[in-house]
Design an enzyme around this catalytic site. Sequence first.
Site, short mmCIF file in Angstrom:
data_model
loop_
_atom_site.label_atom_id
_atom_site.label_comp_id
_atom_site.label_asym_id
_atom_site.label_seq_id
_atom_site.Cartn_x
_atom_site.Cartn_y
_atom_site.Cartn_z
CG HIS A 59 39.84 46.99 38.12
ND1 HIS A 59 39.75 46.45 36.71
CD2 HIS A 59 38.94 46.89 38.83
CE1 HIS A 59 38.44 46.53 36.72
NE2 HIS A 59 38.04 46.65 37.80
CG ASP A 60 38.28 43.24 41.18
OD1 ASP A 60 38.20 43.79 40.16
OD2 ASP A 60 37.40 43.00 41.80
CB THR A 61 39.22 42.82 36.14
OG1 THR A 61 37.84 42.94 36.88
CG2 THR A 61 39.21 42.11 34.99
N GLY A 102 35.39 40.78 51.19
CA GLY A 102 36.61 40.96 51.17
C GLY A 102 37.45 39.87 51.79
NE ARG A 103 38.04 36.94 49.02
CZ ARG A 103 37.71 37.65 47.84
NH1 ARG A 103 38.53 38.22 47.26
NH2 ARG A 103 36.49 37.91 47.73
CB THR A 118 29.43 40.49 41.83
OG1 THR A 118 29.66 39.85 43.23
CG2 THR A 118 28.34 41.35 41.92
#
Length: 497
Positions: A238-240, A14-15, A261
Amino acid sequence: MEKVWAFDLGASNGRLMVSGFDGKRFYLEEVHRFSNHPVHLTGHYYWDILRIFQEMKNGISKSIKNGHKLIESLSIDTWGVDFGLLSETGELLSNPYSYRDPQTNDSFKEIMDVIPREVLFTRTGVEPAAINTICQLYAIKKNNPVLIEKAKTLLLTPNLLSYFFSGVKANEYTISTTTSLFNVHERNWDSGLMARLNLPAKIMADIVMPGTILGPTLDSIQTEFGISPVKVIAGAGHDTACALAALPIKTGNSAFMSCGTWILMGVQVKDPIINEKSLEWGFTNEGTADGEFRLLKNIMGLWLIQACRSVWAKDGKLFTYEDEAELIKNAKPFTSFIDPDDPSFFNPENMPKQIRDFCIKSGQQPPETEGDFLRCILESLSLKYRWVLEKLETLTGNRIEVIHMGGGGIRNDLFCQFTANATNRPVVAGPVEASSIGNSLSQWIALGKIKDLKEGREIVENSFSVKHYQPQNQSEWQEAFGRFVRLVDQNLIKRGF
């Protein structure tokens, strides 16, 4: 310069990024990064959500020390499907399960006995799979019913963390569409579907659209850090969806790849594409930052390499990215392939052994050196992306002219070049921190600083560099693709498909 906090949390790290915007260009600074892995305990895989939240707060402390104290807003994006349960009093009932937890395997089979795959896919647009939220919720109800009885609210991971900051309970649209509980036709939770499985629809927090301002940070957060109220925004959760928002796509004949990932490859469509072929080929329809859909396929990604690294590290073999690139270049090309999405690669104890066993069972020369393994993985992944690309063209009726790749995986030049070679399409790689940029972009739109996604993408293109890759060695890759397709087809037959 106005600034926002973009928390971008993946299934391996995470960042916290600070995003600045001066009206013409974006600026991005990483202030904190931390590892994130499921914890194995009592036979289950859990997310240590309180540690994750503490690391997020550690990032805020670093940000303030670095001089970033006046922050307009914050937003959080994460991987999909996982969730936390809150009690009547708003307290977290347990650590959330990870989508890699094996308990969902049996629940998936039982759900399919009640609701046929075709029905589930038609209603939700999501590929039926054991990792989906519906299977996890069903497994908890079966194996830990007391937890469900005590649950008052279900919040998906980014929204659970937003709740920790704001006290507001809501589930955001893009992350909600990953669950197999969202009805794509009604654009809401499918209460009828949940009723057939005796799942409690009442615990599902209301869905809000990307860019909804939930409210200010809690007084306790402001006091802890000595800051003024910060708007908590339910951006694209959602990251995508965030990654897609940040890619400088200019034409509808473009595919996107979010590289980490997992690899998520697809195209943006106005309405879900739900038919026999999209179900048969394992495609899914998930929400976009502007309220449309991503027709995409979840493909095994750099998890294969990450899992190999873990095994090699136990033997004291540690490689830099530059070391790995040299190992790959020195390995013989197209010696052996794997089907990256074979279930045996999902979470094995020893990934190199699993790859070696797969090659032996499929009559191929198994990898021997670390370079052989790495090359086998990257070539197999790239060839799978061509398979997905051709299926996307069939489903949409459009030829895809260019592939846009974003995410940490594009730091690997060979990975990008192999993708261009295998697909015979030019690749535009960048920006690297696509999810973080898309996260901050959704905030700037919510704050009224940017008109819409189209304008935002133009600003992204002017703010961050991209790298172009042209296809090479086409005859060799064409021959390799024929062998790869035969291998995948034979593997599916062996698995009973």
